[in-house]
Each structure stands twice: as C-alpha cells, then as structure tokens.
Design an enzyme around this catalytic site. Structure first.
Site, PDB file in Angstrom:
ATOM      1  N   SER A  63       3.512  -3.557   6.884  1.00 26.59           N
ATOM      2  CA  SER A  63       4.097  -2.333   7.465  1.00 26.59           C
ATOM      3  C   SER A  63       4.376  -2.251   8.835  1.00 26.59           C
ATOM      4  O   SER A  63       3.844  -3.072   9.565  1.00 26.59           O
ATOM      5  CB  SER A  63       3.098  -1.254   6.947  1.00 26.59           C
ATOM      6  OG  SER A  63       2.724  -1.303   5.833  1.00 26.59           O
TER       7      SER A  63
HETATM    8  N1  SAM Z   1      -1.572  -3.893   4.582  1.00 22.28           N
HETATM    9  C1  SAM Z   1      -0.765  -4.888   4.708  1.00 22.28           C
HETATM   10  C2  SAM Z   1      -0.874  -5.591   5.863  1.00 22.28           C
HETATM   11  O1  SAM Z   1      -1.445  -5.310   6.998  1.00 22.28           O
HETATM   12  O2  SAM Z   1      -0.256  -6.620   5.906  1.00 22.28           O
HETATM   13  C3  SAM Z   1       0.528  -4.491   4.247  1.00 22.28           C
HETATM   14  C4  SAM Z   1       0.583  -4.028   2.712  1.00 22.28           C
HETATM   15  S1  SAM Z   1       2.185  -4.391   1.840  1.00 22.28           S
HETATM   16  C5  SAM Z   1       3.020  -3.063   2.397  1.00 22.28           C
HETATM   17  C6  SAM Z   1       1.626  -3.729   0.153  1.00 22.28           C
HETATM   18  C7  SAM Z   1       0.767  -4.880  -0.450  1.00 22.28           C
HETATM   19  O3  SAM Z   1       0.266  -4.154  -1.656  1.00 22.28           O
HETATM   20  C8  SAM Z   1       1.329  -6.043  -1.056  1.00 22.28           C
HETATM   21  O4  SAM Z   1       1.070  -7.167  -0.493  1.00 22.28           O
HETATM   22  C9  SAM Z   1       1.461  -6.087  -2.647  1.00 22.28           C
HETATM   23  O5  SAM Z   1       1.537  -7.258  -3.177  1.00 22.28           O
HETATM   24  C10 SAM Z   1      -0.162  -5.379  -2.556  1.00 22.28           C
HETATM   25  N2  SAM Z   1      -0.227  -4.666  -3.866  1.00 22.28           N
HETATM   26  C11 SAM Z   1       0.587  -4.145  -4.683  1.00 22.28           C
HETATM   27  N3  SAM Z   1      -0.038  -3.618  -5.866  1.00 22.28           N
HETATM   28  C12 SAM Z   1      -1.382  -3.961  -5.672  1.00 22.28           C
HETATM   29  C13 SAM Z   1      -2.629  -3.757  -6.529  1.00 22.28           C
HETATM   30  N4  SAM Z   1      -2.572  -3.113  -7.780  1.00 22.28           N
HETATM   31  N5  SAM Z   1      -3.636  -4.132  -6.062  1.00 22.28           N
HETATM   32  C14 SAM Z   1      -3.751  -4.829  -4.961  1.00 22.28           C
HETATM   33  N6  SAM Z   1      -2.610  -5.289  -4.116  1.00 22.28           N
HETATM   34  C15 SAM Z   1      -1.485  -4.485  -4.503  1.00 22.28           C
END
Ligand code: SAM
Length: 226
Positions: A63
């Site tokens: 993000s």
């Molecule tokens: N917090 C992260 C960082 O500091 O880099 C950025 C997160 S990114 C915007 C959203 C993440 O959520 C992605 O890596 C995606 O694969 C993960 N995601 C989506 N659905 C998920 C789930 N049900 N359980 C765990 N992770 C999930």
C-alpha cells in the site's frame, strides 16, 4: 539522496498534507525507522519512498505509505498490543505495527500475527522481516485470513489490508477483544471501498467510516471469490 534522507522527506510530506494522515509522534518515529526499500522488489527499491503503492509480485501491491500511516494512527497501536494483520503482502506494514507494539527495550512487548494467502509472498515477507530485525516480533502465517487466527485470539487490534465485502468476516469481529479496534476497507471487489474503524464494545460494534479507498480484494471463505 540516500534512503534515510528520502524516508525523512516522505515523512515530512505526509506530516504536512492538508488532510492529516501522520500526526502521532510514535507513528512518525516508526515511519522514520522502518526501511520500506528493503520490503519491495529490487527493481522497485528506488521508488520505495514515493507515496504510492508498488507491485510486489503475485499480482499484489504494497500500500501507499500515507495509507500505512493512517491505518496505524486509527488503530491507536500501543506498546503491548497483540495485533492480527490480514494481508501480509511485503511485510512492511507488519514491521511498522511491530515498531509500535514492541519498541526496542520494551518491558511489555506486544506481538504481530500476520496472515497471507500467497505462499510465495509469505515466504518473501518472512525473509524481509528477518533481514530488518523484526523476526521475533512478527509471526507470518500462510493461510486464509478471513478466518482470522483463533489460536492467538482475542486481539487488541485487527488490521485488514485487502478489500472485504460489505459484510465484515464474522471471525474477525469475533476475535477482537472488548474495546479492541478493527481497521478494514469494505465495499466492492473492484470499484473502490470505504475504510472503516470498528470498535467492539461489549456485544456492540461501533463503526465509523473514515474515507474512500482502493485496495486489492480480500479473497477467501468470508471474503470475495477469486
Ligand atoms: N500489508 C501489506 C504490505 O505491507 O505490503 C500490503 C497488503 S496488499 C495491499 C493485500 C494483501 O492481502 C495481498 O498480499 C493479498 O494476497 C492478501 N490477501 C488477500 N486475501 C487474503 C486472505 N484471505 N488472507 C490473507 N491474505 C489475503
């Protein structure tokens, strides 16, 4: 300009924005400390201190820094908190949370549990967290974060960094401590969402909309279908 100088410049820009996104001294300190460039792919390193999301592989993003700062502020993270993050991605936001809940020489260090559905990202995040010294404060779990992580529940704070459907995953609400705070973007899968701060008060959940946002979808049993 070296990375530390770039980081300072980014933090100053975030502090001086018209809409306040970075105001609390402890969040400012954490943003100045965590080396964002070590959480992004090598070819994106030079862009790490631009206030923008960046691609991290597996079709996912880290993000934008203003969003990291805002979410940390609204979560009211403090030393000793037990935090659950859903969506580890690069591991950067988990490291920021760790700085806030388990600062150096803390007498009552908290802990961050973070869940990622893409195994490859979970592995890379683990490596980055080890390299930057956050390994002991952050546990990375590969799995479906819409189920939460019952083993360590309840949590003081829950942070969701992917877009949930309007109906917030029940396990996340249930795994929140009384007076705990959940920060979650919720709305449409592809066309933008609203960021909510939800505080558990006894049997009630007090929900406040903060602003419009755009996140990658939360995919899982209580999220969207892939
Ligand atoms: N917090 C992260 C960082 O500091 O880099 C950025 C997160 S990114 C915007 C959203 C993440 O959520 C992605 O890596 C995606 O694969 C993960 N995601 C989506 N659905 C998920 C789930 N049900 N359980 C765990 N992770 C999930």
């Amino acid at each position: 300009m070296n990375y530390e100088e770039k980081r300072k410049k980014l933090v100053n820009n975030l502090k001086n924005r018209d809409y306040p996104v970075l105001t609390k001294p402890e969040v400012i300190k954490a943003m100045l400390k965590v080396p964002r460039h070590l959480f992004v792919p090598k070819d994106a390193e030079s862009s790490a201190y631009i206030d923008s999301p960046l691609s991290i592989g597996s079709g996912q993003t880290i993000s934008a820094p203003h969003m990291n700062a805002m979410m940390c502020e609204y979560l009211e993270l403090k030393e000793g908190d037990k935090v659950l993050e859903v969506g580890t991605g690069s591991g950067y936001h988990a490291a920021l949370c760790a700085e806030l809940v388990a600062p150096k020489n803390s007498k009552h260090p908290g802990h961050v549990y973070t869940i990622e559905r893409h195994e490859d990202l979970a592995k890379k995040a683990k490596i980055a967290l080890k390299k930057t010294g956050y390994e002991s404060m952050v546990t990375v779990i590969h799995g479906d974060g819409t189920l939460g992580h019952q083993k360590e529940a309840p949590y003081d704070k829950i942070l969701v960094t992917a877009a949930s459907p309007k109906k917030i995953p029940p396990p996340l609400r249930n795994q929140l401590k009384d007076n705990g705070i959940l920060c979650i973007p919720a709305g449409s899968k592809s066309y933008g969402q609203d960021l909510y701060i939800i505080r558990k008060q006894g049997e009630d959940y007090d929900s406040k909309r903060i602003t419009g946002v755009r996140f990658v979808p939360l995919i899982g049993e209580f999220g969207f279908e892939s």
